[in-house]
Design a protein around this motif. Structure first.
Motif, PDB file in Angstrom:
ATOM      1  N   PHE A 180       0.623  -1.306   0.117  1.00 43.19           N
ATOM      2  CA  PHE A 180      -0.022  -0.169  -0.337  1.00 43.19           C
ATOM      3  C   PHE A 180       0.839   1.246  -0.266  1.00 43.19           C
ATOM      4  CE2 PHE A 180      -3.054  -3.341   2.005  1.00 43.19           C
ATOM      5  CZ  PHE A 180      -3.922  -3.258   1.204  1.00 43.19           C
ATOM      6  N   LEU A 181       1.663   1.259   0.641  1.00 47.74           N
ATOM      7  CA  LEU A 181       3.291   2.384   0.448  1.00 47.74           C
ATOM      8  C   LEU A 181       3.486   2.623  -0.815  1.00 47.74           C
ATOM      9  CD1 LEU A 181       4.824   2.430   4.175  1.00 47.74           C
ATOM     10  CD2 LEU A 181       2.712   3.130   3.825  1.00 47.74           C
ATOM     11  N   VAL A 182       3.873   1.196  -1.445  1.00 53.51           N
ATOM     12  CA  VAL A 182       4.676   1.639  -2.443  1.00 53.51           C
ATOM     13  C   VAL A 182       3.651   2.172  -3.955  1.00 53.51           C
ATOM     14  CG1 VAL A 182       6.086  -0.036  -4.348  1.00 53.51           C
ATOM     15  CG2 VAL A 182       5.815  -0.727  -2.459  1.00 53.51           C
ATOM     16  N   GLU A 183       2.055   1.216  -3.844  1.00 55.30           N
ATOM     17  CA  GLU A 183       1.475   1.882  -4.536  1.00 55.30           C
ATOM     18  C   GLU A 183       1.040   3.237  -4.198  1.00 55.30           C
ATOM     19  OE1 GLU A 183      -0.755  -2.524  -4.827  1.00 55.30           O
ATOM     20  OE2 GLU A 183      -1.862  -0.832  -4.307  1.00 55.30           O
ATOM     21  N   GLY A 184       1.115   3.860  -3.060  1.00 55.60           N
ATOM     22  CA  GLY A 184       0.369   4.857  -2.704  1.00 55.60           C
ATOM     23  C   GLY A 184       1.172   5.544  -2.997  1.00 55.60           C
ATOM     24  N   THR A 185       2.240   5.901  -2.748  1.00 58.79           N
ATOM     25  CA  THR A 185       3.641   6.445  -3.300  1.00 58.79           C
ATOM     26  C   THR A 185       3.973   6.454  -5.510  1.00 58.79           C
ATOM     27  OG1 THR A 185       5.586   5.379  -1.227  1.00 58.79           O
ATOM     28  CG2 THR A 185       6.211   7.119  -3.317  1.00 58.79           C
ATOM     29  N   GLN A 186       3.798   5.247  -5.658  1.00 59.83           N
ATOM     30  CA  GLN A 186       4.448   5.488  -7.473  1.00 59.83           C
ATOM     31  C   GLN A 186       2.197   6.613  -7.962  1.00 59.83           C
ATOM     32  OE1 GLN A 186       4.255   1.196  -8.001  1.00 59.83           O
ATOM     33  NE2 GLN A 186       6.585   1.756  -7.554  1.00 59.83           N
ATOM     34  N   ILE A 187       1.203   5.637  -7.263  1.00 59.89           N
ATOM     35  CA  ILE A 187       0.468   6.156  -8.531  1.00 59.89           C
ATOM     36  C   ILE A 187       0.265   8.026  -7.474  1.00 59.89           C
ATOM     37  CG2 ILE A 187      -0.236   4.977  -9.254  1.00 59.89           C
ATOM     38  CD1 ILE A 187      -2.698   4.246  -7.417  1.00 59.89           C
ATOM     39  N   ASN A 188       0.826   7.950  -5.930  1.00 62.34           N
ATOM     40  CA  ASN A 188       0.189   9.696  -6.089  1.00 62.34           C
ATOM     41  C   ASN A 188      -1.251   9.144  -5.121  1.00 62.34           C
ATOM     42  OD1 ASN A 188       1.225  11.879  -4.841  1.00 62.34           O
ATOM     43  ND2 ASN A 188       1.288  12.394  -6.860  1.00 62.34           N
TER      44      ASN A 188
END
Lengths: 250, 235
Positions: A180-188
């Motif tokens: 969730f942190l990875v995706e949250g950062t990647q797709i803003n």
């Protein structure tokens, strides 16, 4: 995901309450299961290594220096680096990540087991020996039950560190709660980022709570006291061993 | 060995970046230790005087301690209003962990001081503050430093995690190494991290020797060393 407000707390709440995030192979329950799977496998391996070693060293007193320095070096290893290094050297699979986490879990468990055996009053051990108990009986009937609280303190510290650190696995292999942190950062997607952080913190607190209960109920009734405050006064040395066995979260 | 030659080639070629990342890394590991001691010691003294307060503080700190650092790094900018890339977040998060860990052991250390010693100080007319600073505090230094050594080792390892959200530290070598598929870079980061941890630990051992001159002399040293030994093992 579309949010009704630019407020981060509102976004976080909406992400957390969206039923879509609670189902499927990319949903929160599945990620929690993956995460706990990492923790379980890691702890299984770490216990298999650390328990016999800690009991042996604690009981015989042999190899104490080796354990102290080994634990010190392992503790200094940056787990993030080890997870990434193993991912590149072996594969971006489950096992390399688990082994990197095992390196993190062994020090607190090992020193907890060792400290547990050492925390048992020597006169009790000598009394058992003079009563004719074999060394094995002393270990399993005297040292193990009497040192159990300190030992479980070490195991609990290990579990806590692994629960916290298993999040970094998501950066090498996309599973577990770190996703969730990875995706949250990647797709803003800030709702996902902060909501994911809330889920991680909640899981860590819940797991630690379960471990605390386990620690309480696994203690032999004869050693259990109703007033933990009073006990911490009497056995400050033992409490201290537990506290310092806790190391740090990552 | 291509590993060794890879590392030998890598270090001089990137010495500027390595120096800068190491500096950032040290700053983010050492500041929380300093702040942690400065906050935990007065809090521990307060906790020793007030049982209710002690319960609240110990429960609160162990709860904070349970929150994973990565989640903490993500949250703190929300609370503090800092940029997510700021080193302040890492320093504050690690300070919280340091206070949580130190407070418990410092309370125990202060409680375990021989009451006779304390009463002697009172009898000599020491004010409570002077007694705390010149008797209680120095006597709890071995325990305090044992706690600080645990924190320094874990901090050095934990600071790297900040690199995942973009805070510059030696962890940058891990994230870069992963994206560039370059294990040598990761290995260099791990080696420097280990050296930093070792160096800081040695400095703390020296600091303890300097701060506790009485422990070096005669027979007390042996018994004290034995007591400390059990503690270090547990840590």
């Amino acid at each position: 995901m579309d949010y009704s407000s630019s407020n981060l707390f509102v976004q976080m709440g909406e992400w957390l309450s969206d039923p879509e995030n609670w189902s499927g192979s990319r949903g929160i329950p599945m990620r929690i299961a993956e995460h706990l799977g990492y923790v379980g496998l890691t702890m299984l391996l770490a216990l298999a290594i650390a328990v016999p070693l800690g009991l042996y060293v604690g009981h015989t007193g042999k190899g104490r220096v080796l354990i102290v320095s080994g634990v010190g070096i392992l503790r200094a290893l940056p787990t993030l680096g080890m997870v990434f290094l193993f991912a590149l050297l072996f594969s971006r699979g489950v096992l390399p990540a688990v082994w990197a986490l095992v390196l993190l879990a062994v020090p607190p468990v090992l020193s907890g087991i060792y400290a547990g055996v050492s925390s048992v009053n020597r006169t009790v051990v000598d009394a058992a020996r003079s009563m004719g108990l074999t060394e094995w009986q002393i270990l399993t009937r005297v040292e193990l039950p009497n040192g159990l609280q300190v030992m479980l303190g070490g195991v609990r510290a290990g579990v806590l560190q692994v629960v916290a650190t298993a999040t970094v696995v998501a950066y090498a292999k996309a599973d577990g709660l770190g996703v969730f942190l990875v995706e949250g950062t990647q797709i803003n997607d800030n709702g996902r980022l902060f909501g994911g952080a809330v889920v991680i913190a909640a899981v860590a607190i819940a797991v630690d709570g379960v471990m605390a209960l386990l620690q309480r109920f696994a203690i032999s009734p004869g050693l259990r006291t109703t007033r933990p405050v009073a006990r911490s006064q009497q056995e400050s040395g033992r409490q201290e061993a537990v506290a310092s066995a806790q190391g740090g979260t990552t | 060995m291509d590993w060794i030659s890879g590392i030998i080639d890598y270090v001089p070629a990137n010495i500027g970046q390595l120096r800068q990342l190491t500096g950032n890394h040290l700053l983010q590991s050492v500041l929380p230790i300093v702040f942690g001691v400065l906050i935990a010691v007065p809090l521990a003294q307060l906790a020793r005087q007030n049982r209710t307060l002690a319960g609240i503080m110990l429960t609160g700190s162990s709860l904070l301690y349970t929150i994973p650092s990565l989640a903490m790094f993500v949250f703190l900018p929300l609370v503090l209003g800092t940029s997510i890339l700021s080193m302040v977040n890492v320093v504050v998060a690690l300070t919280i962990y340091a206070v949580a860990l130190l407070m418990r052991s410092t309370v125990d250390a202060l409680t375990s001081i021989d009451d006779g010693v304390r009463q002697a100080a009172v009898a000599m007319g020491y004010t409570p503050l002077r007694r705390f600073l010149t008797v209680d505090l120095p006597l709890s230094i071995p325990v305090l430093i044992a706690g600080v050594r645990v924190i320094s080792v874990t901090n050095i390892s934990m600071v790297s995690v900040g690199a995942l959200i973009g805070v510059p530290s030696l962890g940058r070598l891990f994230t870069d190494g992963l994206t560039r598929n370059y294990p040598v870079q990761i290995a260099v980061g791990i080696i420097i991290t280990l050296l930093l941890a070792l160096l800081l630990d040695l400095l703390l051992v020296l600091l303890e020797r300097v701060l506790t001159p009485w422990a070096r002399s005669s027979t007390t040293r042996r018994t004290r060393a034995a007591a400390l030994d059990a503690r270090t093992v547990a840590s």
